[in-house]
Design an enzyme around this catalytic site. Structure first.
Site, short mmCIF file in Angstrom:
data_model
loop_
_atom_site.label_atom_id
_atom_site.label_comp_id
_atom_site.label_asym_id
_atom_site.label_seq_id
_atom_site.Cartn_x
_atom_site.Cartn_y
_atom_site.Cartn_z
CG ASP A 244 -1.98 -1.10 1.15
OD1 ASP A 244 -2.33 -1.51 0.03
OD2 ASP A 244 -2.41 -1.56 2.21
CD GLU A 245 4.84 2.13 2.90
OE1 GLU A 245 5.96 2.47 2.47
OE2 GLU A 245 4.62 1.83 4.09
#
Length: 300
Positions: A244-245
């Protein structure tokens, strides 16, 4: 339904058969726009859209997107790209020509929740997403009926952390068989391995049901409710090895209050997820995104 959608795609390819796009990132220095504009003019191209961005500091970067019309473009593509190499070398450019008639082939990955998948299918049916949705892959059977009603092949490949490598080997074969350009994770609730991600750099678009960087990982709505947030949101981003980055493409938010419980947050969040993902996919399909380090420049 498939023939109806195919008419949209065929009409689009015919209408924009002479439409090209050029995306460039390079060190910022004088003369870039003039050199590229002159090049396009000398090759019979008319610029119909141009967007640019500079980081505006010493040693900064310059990003630009041209969209152009060029008569008999299909016959000129190879020569155009070969001729551009001299300018690209002069300015140390990373560059890419793409062509509107060459529609990207898309695979959608989904688990049980259908809202993001349905939004993409509806946008595709109405002609708002210009792509060839070639296949839908799922670790559950839930979406088969709706997917096949659109005339799209549905591949059920069970996937859990215990059989992840086996499942991904099958998925990668499906992507190869269908010659896929873009992978959309429409609430696909499995973590992808570094091997899978490495084979598809900046070709995997995810929707995260949170306004990142807040509430990374699982169960963000429950954690948001426990934290007493006043805003909820969703984030669409490219997938990298860091959970999620990856580079963020699009985000949106909605205000909530103390009367909303975790289920209310989920209902409101699903509406945001649908629209955020659809916008991100559309911009990717139209070659409006440049990735620099862990950020995106979106010419929307």
């Amino acid at each position: 339904m498939k023939s109806h959608i195919q008419k949209h795609l065929t009409s689009y390819k015919e209408k924009y058969k002479n439409r090209g796009r050029l995306l460039i990132s390079c060190p910022d220095k004088p003369g870039i726009v003039a050199a590229v504009s002159t090049f396009l003019h000398e090759h019979g191209a008319n610029i119909v859209e141009s967007s640019q961005h500079s980081t505006n500091h010493e040693g900064g970067m310059f990003f630009i997107r041209f969209e152009f019309e060029c008569e008999d473009l299909l016959a000129k593509e190879v020569k155009l790209e070969e001729s551009f190499k001299k300018i690209a070398d002069t300015f140390s450019m990373n560059w890419q020509f793409t062509y509107a008639h060459n529609l990207k082939r898309t695979a959608i990955f989904v688990s049980k929740e259908p809202h993001c998948l349905l939004e993409l299918l509806w946008a595709w049916e109405s002609g708002d997403l210009m792509t060839d949705i070639a296949v839908v892959v799922s670790n559950h059977e839930d979406a088969r009926e709706v997917v096949e009603s659109f005339g799209i092949p549905f591949k059920h490949i069970p996937a859990t952390k215990d059989i992840r490598q086996e499942a991904e080997a099958k998925q990668l074969q499906v992507l190869k068989d269908y010659n896929i350009d873009v992978i959309i994770l429409a609430r696909y609730m499995q973590i992808l391995t570094p091997t899978f991600v490495a084979e598809n750099p900046y070709r995997i678009i995810n929707i995260h049901h949170s306004f990142l960087p807040a509430f990374i990982g699982a169960r963000p709505y429950e954690r948001a409710y426990q934290r007493g947030v006043k805003l909820i949101g969703a984030t669409s981003h490219y997938v990298t090895d860091d959970l999620d980055e990856g580079p963020i493409i699009e985000q949106d938010i909605e205000r909530v209050n103390h009367r909303d419980d975790a289920d209310d947050l989920k209902k409101k969040g699903r509406l945001i997820e649908r629209t955020v993902l659809a916008r991100a996919v559309k911009w990717h399909l139209e070659d409006r995104i440049l990735v620099h380090e862990n950020r995106t420049i979106v010419f929307n």
